[in-house]
Structure formats: C-alpha cells, structure tokens
Design a protein around this motif. Structure first.
Motif, PDB file in Angstrom:
ATOM      1  N   ALA A   1      24.636  12.961 -21.467  1.00 12.77           N
ATOM      2  CA  ALA A   1      24.691  11.570 -21.930  1.00 12.77           C
ATOM      3  C   ALA A   1      23.384  10.850 -21.614  1.00 12.77           C
ATOM      4  O   ALA A   1      22.859  10.095 -22.442  1.00 12.77           O
ATOM      5  N   THR A   2      22.840  11.096 -20.429  1.00 10.19           N
ATOM      6  CA  THR A   2      21.562  10.480 -20.056  1.00 10.19           C
ATOM      7  C   THR A   2      20.455  10.938 -20.989  1.00 10.19           C
ATOM      8  O   THR A   2      19.635  10.131 -21.443  1.00 10.19           O
ATOM      9  N   LYS A   3      20.461  12.230 -21.306  1.00  7.94           N
ATOM     10  CA  LYS A   3      19.438  12.760 -22.214  1.00  7.94           C
ATOM     11  C   LYS A   3      19.597  12.159 -23.612  1.00  7.94           C
ATOM     12  O   LYS A   3      18.613  11.786 -24.252  1.00  7.94           O
ATOM     13  N   THR A   4      20.833  12.011 -24.073  1.00  5.89           N
ATOM     14  CA  THR A   4      21.086  11.424 -25.395  1.00  5.89           C
ATOM     15  C   THR A   4      20.634   9.967 -25.441  1.00  5.89           C
ATOM     16  O   THR A   4      20.008   9.530 -26.408  1.00  5.89           O
ATOM     17  N   ILE A   5      20.931   9.232 -24.380  1.00  6.05           N
ATOM     18  CA  ILE A   5      20.521   7.822 -24.318  1.00  6.05           C
ATOM     19  C   ILE A   5      19.004   7.716 -24.319  1.00  6.05           C
ATOM     20  O   ILE A   5      18.415   6.891 -25.018  1.00  6.05           O
ATOM     21  N   LYS A   6      18.338   8.565 -23.533  1.00  6.30           N
ATOM     22  CA  LYS A   6      16.871   8.547 -23.478  1.00  6.30           C
ATOM     23  C   LYS A   6      16.283   8.877 -24.842  1.00  6.30           C
ATOM     24  O   LYS A   6      15.330   8.232 -25.293  1.00  6.30           O
ATOM     25  N   GLN A   7      16.857   9.873 -25.510  1.00  6.62           N
ATOM     26  CA  GLN A   7      16.380  10.248 -26.836  1.00  6.62           C
ATOM     27  C   GLN A   7      16.583   9.102 -27.827  1.00  6.62           C
ATOM     28  O   GLN A   7      15.697   8.806 -28.635  1.00  6.62           O
ATOM     29  N   ALA A   8      17.727   8.421 -27.760  1.00  6.43           N
ATOM     30  CA  ALA A   8      17.995   7.293 -28.655  1.00  6.43           C
ATOM     31  C   ALA A   8      17.006   6.163 -28.406  1.00  6.43           C
ATOM     32  O   ALA A   8      16.508   5.537 -29.346  1.00  6.43           O
ATOM     33  N   ARG A   9      16.696   5.905 -27.142  1.00  4.99           N
ATOM     34  CA  ARG A   9      15.705   4.862 -26.828  1.00  4.99           C
ATOM     35  C   ARG A   9      14.337   5.227 -27.372  1.00  4.99           C
ATOM     36  O   ARG A   9      13.633   4.381 -27.931  1.00  4.99           O
TER      37      ARG A   9
ATOM     38  N   GLU B   1      13.700   7.168 -29.908  1.00  2.00           N
ATOM     39  CA  GLU B   1      13.749   7.036 -31.369  1.00  2.00           C
ATOM     40  C   GLU B   1      13.657   5.576 -31.787  1.00  2.00           C
ATOM     41  O   GLU B   1      12.992   5.240 -32.770  1.00  2.00           O
ATOM     42  N   LYS B   2      14.313   4.699 -31.040  1.00  2.00           N
ATOM     43  CA  LYS B   2      14.256   3.263 -31.348  1.00  2.00           C
ATOM     44  C   LYS B   2      12.831   2.752 -31.204  1.00  2.00           C
ATOM     45  O   LYS B   2      12.342   1.998 -32.053  1.00  2.00           O
ATOM     46  N   VAL B   3      12.139   3.170 -30.142  1.00  2.28           N
ATOM     47  CA  VAL B   3      10.747   2.746 -29.939  1.00  2.28           C
ATOM     48  C   VAL B   3       9.883   3.247 -31.089  1.00  2.28           C
ATOM     49  O   VAL B   3       9.036   2.505 -31.614  1.00  2.28           O
TER      50      VAL B   3
ATOM     51  N   ARG C   1      10.853   3.939 -34.175  1.00  4.08           N
ATOM     52  CA  ARG C   1      11.183   3.170 -35.382  1.00  4.08           C
ATOM     53  C   ARG C   1      10.536   1.787 -35.347  1.00  4.08           C
ATOM     54  O   ARG C   1      10.042   1.296 -36.364  1.00  4.08           O
ATOM     55  N   MET C   2      10.540   1.159 -34.160  1.00  9.35           N
ATOM     56  CA  MET C   2       9.921  -0.166 -34.030  1.00  9.35           C
ATOM     57  C   MET C   2       8.415  -0.079 -34.279  1.00  9.35           C
ATOM     58  O   MET C   2       7.840  -0.933 -34.954  1.00  9.35           O
ATOM     59  N   LYS C   3       7.761   0.954 -33.737  1.00  8.62           N
ATOM     60  CA  LYS C   3       6.326   1.127 -33.958  1.00  8.62           C
ATOM     61  C   LYS C   3       6.031   1.356 -35.441  1.00  8.62           C
ATOM     62  O   LYS C   3       5.085   0.786 -35.983  1.00  8.62           O
ATOM     63  N   LEU C   4       6.848   2.179 -36.079  1.00  4.86           N
ATOM     64  CA  LEU C   4       6.654   2.455 -37.501  1.00  4.86           C
ATOM     65  C   LEU C   4       6.858   1.191 -38.330  1.00  4.86           C
ATOM     66  O   LEU C   4       6.068   0.893 -39.233  1.00  4.86           O
ATOM     67  N   ALA C   5       7.896   0.422 -38.013  1.00  2.49           N
ATOM     68  CA  ALA C   5       8.154  -0.823 -38.748  1.00  2.49           C
ATOM     69  C   ALA C   5       7.014  -1.812 -38.545  1.00  2.49           C
ATOM     70  O   ALA C   5       6.590  -2.489 -39.484  1.00  2.49           O
TER      71      ALA C   5
END
Length: 170
Positions: free
Chosen positions: A71-79, A81-83, A85-89
């Motif tokens: 779960a920790t690894k999944t949360i870190k990966q999601a964060r 990915e969010k970063v 996506r924000m950089k790309l946007a």
C-alpha cells in the motif's frame, strides 16, 4: 503445574505488595503502580513459544506487513504519477501561452503593416486638403483686407462716451 503454581505465588505476592503500598503510602501509589502492572503482565503472559497459534499469527502479521508495504508503494507511485501529470500540464499550459502570444503578435504586425500603407495615403490626402484650405483662406484675406482695416480704424478712432448702466449718482 509447576508453571501455574509459580505464577499463582507471584500473583499473590504482587497483590500483597500492592495492597501494602496503597495502605501505607497513598501518594507513592501512583509511582509504583506502573511497575507493578508491568510485573503482573510479565509473569502472567504466556511466552510466544507456548502459544499454540503463534505460527499462524506470525504468518498473518507477515501478510499484514507485506500488504502495508504494498500500500505504501502504491501510494508513493500514485504521488509520483500526480507530480508528473502536474509537470506535464504546467509545460503544456506554458507552451499554449507562448503559441497564443506568437499568434497575437503576428496578427498585430499584420494590422500594423496594413495600416502603414493607409497611413501614407491618409497623410497625402490630409496634406492636399490643408493646402486647398490655406489657398482659400488667403483668397478671403485678400478680398476682405481693406474692409477689416477700416473697421479696426473706426473702432479705435471713434470714441462714444456714455455712462455705464450700473453707475449710481451720489
């Protein structure tokens, strides 16, 4: 039986000590109570080797730890990915703004180029119109010059004296 017998004697001993502390030193009770409770817990807890389901419990604990790590690894990966996506946007928005600025600058330059040609035509028309009006004014001056000079001489030389209407005799 020996194990239980020893525990019962220790339990009785701890209870007697605890009663003595409560009766004799009530203010000291709050300092000694945690130690007594930890001793009771220590003596009346069955060691891990003797628990019948310790293997099953450790496997369950290991599964829980593994699930928590996942779960920790999944949360870190999601964060992450969010970063990303924000950089790309942010980059896309910056590129879009630059493209919009270039487009508007090109439109402005095209308008300025169109108006620049018209400006020379307009200035030529204005200059021609001004010259025509100047010639017309000069002709009018020549025609009315004598009449205007006579009006000025009459206004200066002929004086009519009168009393002002607001004047009051005293």
């Amino acid at each position: 039986y020996v194990y239980v017998y020893v525990h019962v004697h220790v339990y009785v001993y701890v209870c007697l000590c605890l009663c003595f502390v409560i009766v004799s030193l009530p203010s000291f009770f709050f300092l000694v109570l945690p130690c007594c409770l930890s001793l009771i817990h220590h003596f009346f807890t069955i060691p891990k080797e003797e628990t019948p389901m310790s293997g099953i419990q450790s496997a369950g604990v290991q599964r829980l730890v593994a699930a928590e790590k996942e779960a920790t690894k999944t949360i870190k990966q999601a964060r992450n990915e969010k970063v990303q996506r924000m950089k790309l946007a942010h980059k896309e928005a910056r590129d879009e703004i630059e493209q919009f600025k270039l487009q508007k600058e090109q439109e402005l330059q095209a308008q300025m180029d169109n108006n620049e040609g018209r400006g020379s035509e307009n200035s030529e028309n204005i200059n021609a119109s001004t010259q025509e009006k100047l010639v017309e004014i000069k002709n009018l001056i020549e025609q009315n010059k004598d009449e205007v000079v006579n009006m000025i001489i009459d206004a200066v030389c002929i004086v009519q004296s009168q009393v002002h209407e607001n004047f009051v005799k005293k």
